[in-house]
Design a protein around this motif. Structure first.
Motif, PDB file in Angstrom:
ATOM      1  N   ALA A   1       0.866  -1.079  -0.002  1.00 56.92           N
ATOM      2  CA  ALA A   1       0.090  -0.103   0.005  1.00 56.92           C
ATOM      3  C   ALA A   1       0.911   1.213   0.040  1.00 56.92           C
ATOM      4  O   ALA A   1       0.498   2.302  -0.765  1.00 56.92           O
ATOM      5  CB  ALA A   1      -1.000   0.105   1.398  1.00 56.92           C
TER       6      ALA A   1
ATOM      7  N   ALA B   1       2.254   1.700  -3.252  1.00 60.87           N
ATOM      8  CA  ALA B   1       1.422   2.214  -4.401  1.00 60.87           C
ATOM      9  C   ALA B   1       0.943   3.491  -4.145  1.00 60.87           C
ATOM     10  O   ALA B   1       0.958   4.380  -5.030  1.00 60.87           O
ATOM     11  CB  ALA B   1      -0.131   1.482  -4.053  1.00 60.87           C
ATOM     12  N   HIS B   2       1.000   3.938  -2.683  1.00 63.22           N
ATOM     13  CA  HIS B   2       0.757   5.562  -2.633  1.00 63.22           C
ATOM     14  C   HIS B   2       2.041   6.229  -3.027  1.00 63.22           C
ATOM     15  O   HIS B   2       1.686   7.412  -3.636  1.00 63.22           O
ATOM     16  CB  HIS B   2       0.660   5.614  -1.131  1.00 63.22           C
ATOM     17  CG  HIS B   2       0.261   7.270  -0.659  1.00 63.22           C
ATOM     18  ND1 HIS B   2       1.303   8.241  -0.462  1.00 63.22           N
ATOM     19  CD2 HIS B   2      -0.993   7.719  -0.626  1.00 63.22           C
ATOM     20  CE1 HIS B   2       0.595   9.234  -0.101  1.00 63.22           C
ATOM     21  NE2 HIS B   2      -0.537   9.228  -0.308  1.00 63.22           N
TER      22      HIS B   2
ATOM     23  N   HIS C   1      -5.107   1.415  -2.724  1.00 67.18           N
ATOM     24  CA  HIS C   1      -4.340  -0.127  -2.757  1.00 67.18           C
ATOM     25  C   HIS C   1      -5.246  -0.724  -3.729  1.00 67.18           C
ATOM     26  O   HIS C   1      -4.710  -1.469  -4.673  1.00 67.18           O
ATOM     27  CB  HIS C   1      -4.400  -0.751  -1.341  1.00 67.18           C
ATOM     28  CG  HIS C   1      -3.665  -2.004  -1.311  1.00 67.18           C
ATOM     29  ND1 HIS C   1      -3.504  -2.801  -0.274  1.00 67.18           N
ATOM     30  CD2 HIS C   1      -2.918  -2.560  -2.473  1.00 67.18           C
ATOM     31  CE1 HIS C   1      -2.884  -3.947  -0.818  1.00 67.18           C
ATOM     32  NE2 HIS C   1      -2.460  -3.749  -2.200  1.00 67.18           N
TER      33      HIS C   1
END
Length: 308
Positions: free
Chosen positions: A276, A279-280, A287
């Motif tokens: 996550a 991804a950020h 996510h």
């Protein structure tokens, strides 16, 4: 998880037919004498997306026609890079002989004829047709006979050879990342970048847009307006240039962010970060949306990519 590797030595023409068809699709294969001894060799590396094979075999003529394509569609393109010997390739109205100083990019799902003597040793780089068309409509229109003697063509030849030589040292994710970059270079060469820089205003603008997006892909507020403002053009003109290249700013930004994410998932320096968080860091808002886009692009989940 490493990409799947297979090394085979083939001693009969009939057995070679099976090996060749598995690699290139159903075809009609003619050889001088099927009863004669056969010395075939295949070193085959594949992931869920790409394939790279070194092939050496006896004299043959291969025809893949519409009947074969209907029964065994592949959806792939092939870059043939001869290392020794010569081959004759014919597809549509284009034909030519290629040797170690040349390469050819063909659509496997268009009728073609391929012939060579028993001295041919070559590398075959297999790539999804949708990946080719998504990067370059010009490359997808093939076939393209490319020079491998110097400039960009020589870089492509050397990268293809090195990928094969180092195949067992690469995880599946790393293999795919390298193949992505190789595909970028192949498409550039097919568009005419092998002998000189792209000419014309539109080609120059497109190259600048792609370069800017690649460099700033992880900026969370990156969009077509920001790209246009940074490069000094209108957003409408940027959209027109990308539309002519069969893509959009949104697709380019998403693809580059996914490429960065895949590199970070495979890299030791990001091992302490969660999926996550990665991804950020790559500009994705959630996510879930990242996982869906990642699987659609690469055919595996982010967790599977990290495991590799």
């Amino acid at each position: 998880m490493s990409s799947r590797s297979q090394d085979l030595t083939v001693s009969s023409a009939s057995a070679w037919d099976e090996v060749f068809s598995d690699l290139h699709g159903a075809s009609r294969i003619k050889v001088p004498d099927r009863r004669a001894p056969w010395a075939g060799r295949l070193e085959w590396q594949r992931s869920k997306v790409y394939g790279l094979a070194l092939c050496a075999g006896g004299e043959e003529v291969v025809d893949r026609d519409t009947r074969h394509i209907r029964s065994d569609p592949r959806g792939t393109y092939e870059l043939l890079v001869p290392l020794a010997g010569t081959a004759w390739v014919e597809q549509g109205s284009s034909s030519g002989e290629i040797g170690p100083g040349a390469m050819v990019l063909c659509d496997i799902d268009r009728p073609l004829t391929f012939a060579h003597g028993d001295d041919l040793v070559g590398l075959s780089f297999l790539m999804p047709g949708q990946n080719v068309a998504g990067r370059s409509p010009v490359a997808a229109e093939g076939p393209h006979i490319l020079s491998g003697a110097g400039g960009l063509g020589r870089v492509i030849r050397q990268l293809t050879t090195t990928l094969h030589e180092e195949r067992e040292q690469l995880s599946e994710s790393t293999f795919d990342i390298a193949c992505d970059r190789l595909l970028d270079l192949v498409c550039l060469a097919a568009e005419g970048g092998n002998d000189s820089a792209p000419t014309g205003q539109r080609a120059t603008v497109e190259a600048a847009i792609r370069s800017y997006i690649r460099e700033h892909a992880c900026d969370r507020d990156l969009d077509v307006v920001g790209v246009a403002r940074a490069l000094g053009w209108s957003a409408r003109y940027v959209q027109q240039v990308l539309q002519a290249a069969n893509t959009t700013s949104r697709d380019l930004i998403r693809r580059e962010r996914l490429n960065v994410a895949r590199s970070r998932l495979a890299g030791a320096s990001w091992a302490a970060y969660s999926i996550a968080e990665i991804a950020h860091s790559c500009g994705f808002g959630s996510h879930a949306s990242f996982a869906t886009a990642f699987r659609s692009e690469f055919g595996m989940t982010p967790r599977e990519a990290r495991r590799g």
